[in-house]
Every structure is written in structure tokens, then in C-alpha cells.
Motif scaffolding. Sequence first.
Motif, PDB file in Angstrom:
ATOM      1  N   THR A   1       0.827  -1.211   0.000  1.00 27.99           N
ATOM      2  CA  THR A   1       0.000   0.000   0.000  1.00 27.99           C
ATOM      3  C   THR A   1       0.859   1.258   0.000  1.00 27.99           C
ATOM      4  O   THR A   1       0.375   2.357   0.192  1.00 27.99           O
ATOM      5  CB  THR A   1      -0.904   0.043   1.254  1.00 27.99           C
ATOM      6  OG1 THR A   1      -0.081  -0.162   2.407  1.00 27.99           O
ATOM      7  CG2 THR A   1      -1.988  -1.006   1.192  1.00 27.99           C
TER       8      THR A   1
ATOM      9  N   ALA B   1       3.537   4.164  -1.575  1.00 29.27           N
ATOM     10  CA  ALA B   1       3.525   4.922  -2.815  1.00 29.27           C
ATOM     11  C   ALA B   1       4.232   4.084  -3.878  1.00 29.27           C
ATOM     12  O   ALA B   1       5.268   3.505  -3.616  1.00 29.27           O
ATOM     13  CB  ALA B   1       4.243   6.251  -2.628  1.00 29.27           C
TER      14      ALA B   1
ATOM     15  N   LYS C   1     -11.325  10.965  -3.318  1.00 26.74           N
ATOM     16  CA  LYS C   1      -9.942  11.431  -3.202  1.00 26.74           C
ATOM     17  C   LYS C   1      -9.430  11.205  -1.779  1.00 26.74           C
ATOM     18  O   LYS C   1      -8.827  10.181  -1.488  1.00 26.74           O
ATOM     19  CB  LYS C   1      -9.881  12.912  -3.598  1.00 26.74           C
ATOM     20  CG  LYS C   1      -8.493  13.393  -3.909  1.00 26.74           C
ATOM     21  CD  LYS C   1      -8.533  14.822  -4.403  1.00 26.74           C
ATOM     22  CE  LYS C   1      -7.137  15.370  -4.599  1.00 26.74           C
ATOM     23  NZ  LYS C   1      -7.168  16.806  -4.915  1.00 26.74           N
ATOM     24  N   SER C   2      -9.717  12.121  -0.873  1.00 20.11           N
ATOM     25  CA  SER C   2      -9.089  12.029   0.449  1.00 20.11           C
ATOM     26  C   SER C   2      -9.612  10.874   1.294  1.00 20.11           C
ATOM     27  O   SER C   2      -8.845  10.162   1.930  1.00 20.11           O
ATOM     28  CB  SER C   2      -9.248  13.346   1.197  1.00 20.11           C
ATOM     29  OG  SER C   2     -10.571  13.826   1.137  1.00 20.11           O
TER      30      SER C   2
ATOM     31  N   SER D   1      -8.372   7.172  -0.029  1.00 17.66           N
ATOM     32  CA  SER D   1      -6.985   6.781   0.262  1.00 17.66           C
ATOM     33  C   SER D   1      -6.737   6.710   1.763  1.00 17.66           C
ATOM     34  O   SER D   1      -5.956   5.887   2.235  1.00 17.66           O
ATOM     35  CB  SER D   1      -6.005   7.737  -0.417  1.00 17.66           C
ATOM     36  OG  SER D   1      -6.250   9.055  -0.021  1.00 17.66           O
ATOM     37  N   SER D   2      -7.424   7.540   2.523  1.00 20.19           N
ATOM     38  CA  SER D   2      -7.218   7.541   3.969  1.00 20.19           C
ATOM     39  C   SER D   2      -7.729   6.246   4.605  1.00 20.19           C
ATOM     40  O   SER D   2      -7.036   5.619   5.405  1.00 20.19           O
ATOM     41  CB  SER D   2      -7.928   8.752   4.583  1.00 20.19           C
ATOM     42  OG  SER D   2      -7.684   8.842   5.957  1.00 20.19           O
TER      43      SER D   2
ATOM     44  N   GLY E   1      -5.622   3.306   3.838  1.00 17.08           N
ATOM     45  CA  GLY E   1      -4.239   3.406   4.307  1.00 17.08           C
ATOM     46  C   GLY E   1      -3.244   3.395   3.160  1.00 17.08           C
ATOM     47  O   GLY E   1      -2.136   2.887   3.283  1.00 17.08           O
TER      48      GLY E   1
ATOM     49  N   ALA F   1      -0.663   5.118   0.638  1.00 10.78           N
ATOM     50  CA  ALA F   1       0.204   6.285   0.538  1.00 10.78           C
ATOM     51  C   ALA F   1       0.067   6.901  -0.842  1.00 10.78           C
ATOM     52  O   ALA F   1       0.055   6.187  -1.841  1.00 10.78           O
ATOM     53  CB  ALA F   1       1.650   5.880   0.791  1.00 10.78           C
ATOM     54  N   ILE F   2      -0.081   8.219  -0.886  1.00 12.91           N
ATOM     55  CA  ILE F   2      -0.222   8.849  -2.196  1.00 12.91           C
ATOM     56  C   ILE F   2       1.025   9.595  -2.634  1.00 12.91           C
ATOM     57  O   ILE F   2       1.106  10.041  -3.756  1.00 12.91           O
ATOM     58  CB  ILE F   2      -1.449   9.780  -2.271  1.00 12.91           C
ATOM     59  CG1 ILE F   2      -1.326  10.940  -1.303  1.00 12.91           C
ATOM     60  CG2 ILE F   2      -2.731   9.010  -1.999  1.00 12.91           C
ATOM     61  CD1 ILE F   2      -2.295  12.055  -1.636  1.00 12.91           C
ATOM     62  N   THR F   3       2.019   9.730  -1.743  1.00 10.89           N
ATOM     63  CA  THR F   3       3.271  10.348  -2.190  1.00 10.89           C
ATOM     64  C   THR F   3       4.446   9.532  -1.681  1.00 10.89           C
ATOM     65  O   THR F   3       4.317   8.746  -0.744  1.00 10.89           O
ATOM     66  CB  THR F   3       3.449  11.784  -1.639  1.00 10.89           C
ATOM     67  OG1 THR F   3       3.529  11.706  -0.208  1.00 10.89           O
ATOM     68  CG2 THR F   3       2.304  12.667  -2.044  1.00 10.89           C
ATOM     69  N   TYR F   4       5.580   9.768  -2.288  1.00 10.56           N
ATOM     70  CA  TYR F   4       6.785   9.062  -1.882  1.00 10.56           C
ATOM     71  C   TYR F   4       7.428   9.679  -0.656  1.00 10.56           C
ATOM     72  O   TYR F   4       8.231   9.059   0.004  1.00 10.56           O
ATOM     73  CB  TYR F   4       7.807   9.051  -3.032  1.00 10.56           C
ATOM     74  CG  TYR F   4       7.478   8.031  -4.071  1.00 10.56           C
ATOM     75  CD1 TYR F   4       7.853   6.707  -3.903  1.00 10.56           C
ATOM     76  CD2 TYR F   4       6.771   8.373  -5.210  1.00 10.56           C
ATOM     77  CE1 TYR F   4       7.552   5.751  -4.844  1.00 10.56           C
ATOM     78  CE2 TYR F   4       6.457   7.425  -6.169  1.00 10.56           C
ATOM     79  CZ  TYR F   4       6.850   6.116  -5.980  1.00 10.56           C
ATOM     80  OH  TYR F   4       6.542   5.175  -6.913  1.00 10.56           O
ATOM     81  N   SER F   5       7.069  10.924  -0.360  1.00  8.38           N
ATOM     82  CA  SER F   5       7.725  11.591   0.752  1.00  8.38           C
ATOM     83  C   SER F   5       7.407  10.865   2.055  1.00  8.38           C
ATOM     84  O   SER F   5       6.348  10.274   2.203  1.00  8.38           O
ATOM     85  CB  SER F   5       7.256  13.036   0.834  1.00  8.38           C
ATOM     86  OG  SER F   5       7.510  13.682  -0.383  1.00  8.38           O
ATOM     87  N   SER F   6       8.315  10.971   2.984  1.00  9.88           N
ATOM     88  CA  SER F   6       8.150  10.264   4.249  1.00  9.88           C
ATOM     89  C   SER F   6       6.950  10.777   5.018  1.00  9.88           C
ATOM     90  O   SER F   6       6.641  11.956   4.994  1.00  9.88           O
ATOM     91  CB  SER F   6       9.388  10.471   5.110  1.00  9.88           C
ATOM     92  OG  SER F   6      10.511   9.981   4.450  1.00  9.88           O
ATOM     93  N   GLY F   7       6.311   9.872   5.716  1.00  2.00           N
ATOM     94  CA  GLY F   7       5.301  10.275   6.678  1.00  2.00           C
ATOM     95  C   GLY F   7       6.005  10.584   7.986  1.00  2.00           C
ATOM     96  O   GLY F   7       7.229  10.547   8.076  1.00  2.00           O
TER      97      GLY F   7
END
Lengths: 416, 368
Positions: free
Chosen positions: B205, B207, B349-350, B353-354, B357, B359-365
Motif C-alpha cells: 500500500t 507509494a 480522493k481524500s 486513500s485515507s 491506508g 500512501a499517495i506520495t513518496y515523501s516520508s510520513g
Amino acid sequence: MVVSCVRFLWLGWVHEQYVAPRVHFPYLGFSWVSPLPEPAMTAVFVVMTLAAVGVMFGAWYRVSSIVLFVAFTYVELIDKTYYLNHYYFVSIMAFMLALVPAHGAWSVDAWRRPQHAIQHIPQWILAAFKLQISIVYIYAGIAKLTPHWLIDAMPLRIWLPANDSVPLIGWLFALPWIPWAMSWMGMLYDCTVPFFLLWTKTRPWAYLAVVVFHIVTGILFQIGVFPVVMILSTLVFFSAEAHERVLNRTLGWLGRTSDMGRAWTSRWSRVLAVVVFVHVLIQIVVPFRFLLYPGNLYWTEEGYRFSWRVMLVEKAGTATFTVHDPITSRPGVIVNRDWLNTHQEKQMSFQPDMILQFAHILRDHYTTPDGRVPRVTADVWVTMNGAASRQLVDPTRNLAAEEQGFHRYDWVLPWE
Amino acid sequence: MLKSLSVIAVLIAFLGGGCGSSNPDGPADGFDRGAMLSSMAQAYIQPQYTEAVTRAEALLSSVESLTASPTEERVRTARSAWLACAEQWQRVSMFDFGPAEGILGDLVQIVGTFPSNSARIEALVSAGDTTMTSFERDVRGINALDYLLFSGSETDVAAALLPSAAGTRAAYMRSVARHLVGELRRVRDAWSSSYAATFSANVGTDAGSSISSIVNNLAMSFEVVKNDKVGLPGGFRAGQKRSEPERVEARYSNNSMRLARLHFEAIRAFWEGQVPTSSNGATFISIRQYLENVVGGPRLVDETRAQFAAVEAAFSACGSESVASLAASNDPRLAALHTELQKLTRFVKSELSSLLGVAITYSSGDGD
């Protein structure tokens, strides 16, 4: 740090996060911090990498440590979209390292200028580091003492089943009772591990727990370098003798094992002690500032950051901004993607202070040349821990006229 | 003591790289994402791409016979082949990931850009440039053929293709149709040769996982309907001073509403688990079924369905009028449709994905 910087450069994140976006979300009071154009921004990361190498090997340590702190903190201040507790932790650690003489032994500097090498530093310096790490854990633990974490097992009930495909242990996360077990374990771990680390008898076991805990969370969540930061920095709890033993065994061939017996002294040490004391005091007080704001902290996020509240809530929002033409009042809907990258849009969509910042960016853009200001309204729907979305912002309020600041934002609708 | 501090310095200086994405190896006790993904690929995505290729090939052959010997009859045949192809395009455009992503852009940009740029198309026709390699995307694809086949009467279109008229127009039209077939084939072939297996095996799940691609692209495709197919022509976007009916999809064939609605229907059907072109009501394991297995999911399913129905009603209220004509007359029904689409956004949308669970971006949570 070295790996982290290289990772940023390698993945193109420097460009994606700091150069490409049209707009940024600076912190309150730091709007003067802005990114540099390419290639200067990449240069900052290269310098940061070199500084990190310098700190690591204790080479030109004073300069390296200050450069590392300044460069890292500068990058973090550009855009709060990328705020992470562990970046904040790195900034703090870099700040503390820049204050103290961590290059006295086992370092290039000590080898370059043996007459300046030092073998002993006052106990309080180490204590400050231990205290800082304990603060991180204990506040993270206190933050978990909430009904939603302990009784509803949220947000782990959302996050864990999403990880049921992890090799070997994945099947565990599909078990219905696991979120509760892990919520309680996480809370107990955060609240107690500093004490077990401080106590000599339990230290090795506590450290084993640190390693396991952070490896598991590292596998489960997209949290970057955080596990490694914590696993490595908690090593400070081990005694000097233990470090010495390991270093001698592994790097003994370097032949720098003798105790030169010189203790660190500095005419600044008293000033330093005061600075560190004040720093720790701030660290203890700041996480409690949320008490000054009414309402649900997790919903309004007023006083949320810089408080070691990590992975506590699953939130996502859809924010639709409407700009009303200052002359004709004609409403026009903003497509967020025209302005923000995916990460910025995602973070902005549920954080009131960023919503207001974005509203002001839009206000300034659509203000007519003769200074007529448009109305900006926002229709924001946020889901928290799997609950149905609720409206976060009063959709009738003109955000263009609201001030940014530390005051309570009364245009934020209550959760209750 | 100092040693300890040195060690910390080393440690801090050596924050290791990335958590890395997990390499999942199969389903667990909960919902079987792997089964869902392979079902999506086999029952929906691949057959729909294959159908898109078939219809594009039919369009190409009708264009070839039209350009070989232009008659009004053949214009009619090519026009209906074009419509069939444009309709099918609505059913695959939401899978704009994996093989659909190329160095020169993704498939939606390459063949789905609208509105077409008639002036530039005419310039390329006059110049005899049939290379299809420029960075102008509004001179190719489905909407360029909309212009070439539908601007003017059947007689006009046939006449303009006569060798005596210009000569290069026929060549340009064939090139656009061939390019369209080539692009769709490339993606379809990649799915059937290897990507379907890759897609079905990437069951995480994070990105970059398949479910993340699906959820992201579903939301983005939905926003194309809302922002680009309805919002922009309607003049509902910030900075617009008036409606802009010329900025619709399928402007010349006047199919803007039909295609926007089909696009929406395709998204709804995929979410729901229905195969739109199936006569026997074939189904597959869908996002809706996945939602029914997560905390808060059944509630979201109900709310999403209710809003899907509200959007359907708003489409129906627009009747047989095109987006362009509703926009031209500032018809409030188009604004109402835009509003209902806007209300649907948070559900696809929000919240989607929420709750999953994903992830929609590669950036760290944020770490713990």
C-alpha cells in the motif's frame, strides 16, 4: 545524515520539493526564508553532505557542525509541508553537537592536532543528550494516552491491515486484536524505555527493544530515516567504557587507544551550560503549548508541531478554494494542482495554518493592479481516523481578511 | 565519556537511507489485495484496453478507406468509428500509469489532449508534416481527429480530402489515426506481455504500489471530468471572466456531454466493480469490495454511492445538450453539475486513500 543527503539528491527531491513548486509554506515568523534557485539549492545539499561527513569523522568539527546545523535547519524552514518530527530532532541534535566538543577523540581533528585532543568531558553534556532523547520518547508516550489511541486503537486499525502483505510478519497485521496490542505496546514502550535505558542492568535489553521497535515501525510505515536516527542516537545511553571497548575491538588497528587523560575545559563552559539548560527547559515547555488553545488538538492542530506527536492520527482532506473576483464578485474555483505539488496539497488540505497561508497566496495573486482584494473562501472536508469527513473551515468566512498568527483561529470549525 | 559523544556524532552523521518499500509476498488473512488486483487487470483493464485498440484499428481502416476515395458515405462511416473509439477511450483513460507513462508524457496527454488546436493542425497539414513527433499535443490524438472529421459538413470533409484539394490533408489524417493506434497498442501489449503480472504482484500500500496507482489515478481522472471537461468550459475556474464553450472535448462533433458522462460512468463502474461493455453483467473484485473490508469502509461506500447518484441526476438534468451549448448560454444546470461533482471529490480522493491506508506520495510520513 550523509546517506540522507545523498538520498535526497539521488531521488531528485531537492528539485521536486524546493525548486519546482510555485509556492512554499514557511513557518510563522520565517517567511523571509526562501529557497535558492538551482543549482544553488543542490549546492546547499552538497555542502550539507560534506559537513555531515566532517561531523562524522570529527574533521574541522567546529565549522562542520555549525554548517550542518545551519544548512539543515535552513532547508527545513523553507516549507512546513515537509515538517517531520525526526527532522526537528536532527536539527536539535545538530544544534547541540555544534555547541559541544564531540571531536576530542576518535577524530580527524584529534589526529591532526593531538595537543588539542581531549579524553573527558563533563558529565552534564552527556546528560543533556540523554535528557533530550528521553524527552522525545516520554512526550511521544504521553501523547498516546488518549482514548482514540488506547481504546479505539486508532489509527493503527487503519494502518496495520494495510500492511498485511509485509513478508514474514504481514499476516499478523490482519489479526483483529493486533492494533490494540500494538497501540498499548507502543505507548508503554515510549513512556518507559528511557528509564530502562538509564538503568545499567536493563540497558542491553532496553536497547534491544529500541532496535526491534524501530525496525518494525520502519518496515510498516513510510518514515524514511527515522528508525536509524533513533537506533543510533540512543547509543549515547551506553557508558564510555562500553563505547571504548567496541571501538578498540573494531578500530583498534588505528592505534589510538591510549587514554591521554586530558579533560575538556573551556572558559565558555558555563555559558554553554546555561544555553543547554535553557534549551532543555524550552523543550519541556513547548509541547504543552496546546493547552493554550481550546478545542480538539488533533482537529485544529493548534500547538501540534514540535511536540513529538508522531504517527498519532490518520487525517486527509479535500480543500476547495474559491476566489471571488474583486470587481464582479464572480466566483472561480482553484485547482490546487496548478499551485501545489502532491505532498503540499495533501498536507495543506487538513492543516488550518496552511489553508490560511494558501488562501493568502491566492489573495495576493488575484489582487488587481490597483489594489482591489478578492474574497477567498474555502470548502474543506477532513476525515480523521476513518470517521466521515467534516467541514474544517467556516465556508462563509473570507480567509483573505484573516490574520496569520499564534492566536486562536475562530474560523476553524470545532470537531465536537 | 567523550567517546560516547564522538559516537553520537558519528551516528547523527550517519542517518541511514530510507525505510524502503516492503517486498510483499502474498495475501494474508484480511482482504486479498493480490486477488483484487489480478481480477481488475484480467476482467477490466486489459479487456478495456484491447477493446480500445480494436476500435482505434477500426477507425484507422475507415480513415484509410475514406482518404483513399473520399465520399460522404465514407465520412459517415469514419465519424461513427471515431465516436466508438472516443467512447472507449473514456473507459481506459483512468489507467494512466505503468505502461501508459512514457518519457514524452503519459497516454492521456499524448492521445487525449483537448481542445485541439485547429490553427496548428492546418499549419502542419499545409507544411505536409506528418511526423507526429513535436511537443505540441493538441495537434494529435482523438481530438485532432474530431476536428479533421467533423469540422464542416460531410460534403466539406470529403471534398477537402480529394487529391485535387490539398493532398496533404489525407496523409495527415492517416498519420494521426496510425499514431493513435500505435500508442494504444503499445500500452495494451505492455499489459499483456508483462505488466499485468507486475501489477498483480505489487500488493503493498506504499507509494508506487498498484493500489496506490489505482486510487491516485481514479481521483485524478475524476478531476479531469470536474475541472477540465465541465469546470473550464463552464467558466467556473478562478481567473476566468466568462464561460469558454470552445474549450470542450469533442468540440466539432458536439459530443462533449456524452463523453464527459461516459468518462464519469466508467469511473463509477470501475469503483463499483461492473464491466461497462459487458452484456452479461460481468463483475470483478473492486475498490468498493475492498472498502467494505476496512474500518469505516461500509459508511464510505454508502456515502459515495449516494453522491454518485446525485451526479447521475445532475447529468440527466442536462438532457441531450452538450457541455459547449450549456456553457455558451450559462445554463445553471451546468453549474449544478459542477457543484455535485465537487461534492463527490472528497469521497473518491481524500477519504478513499485515507481509509485504505494507501500512501499517495513518496515523501516520508511522520515517524515514531
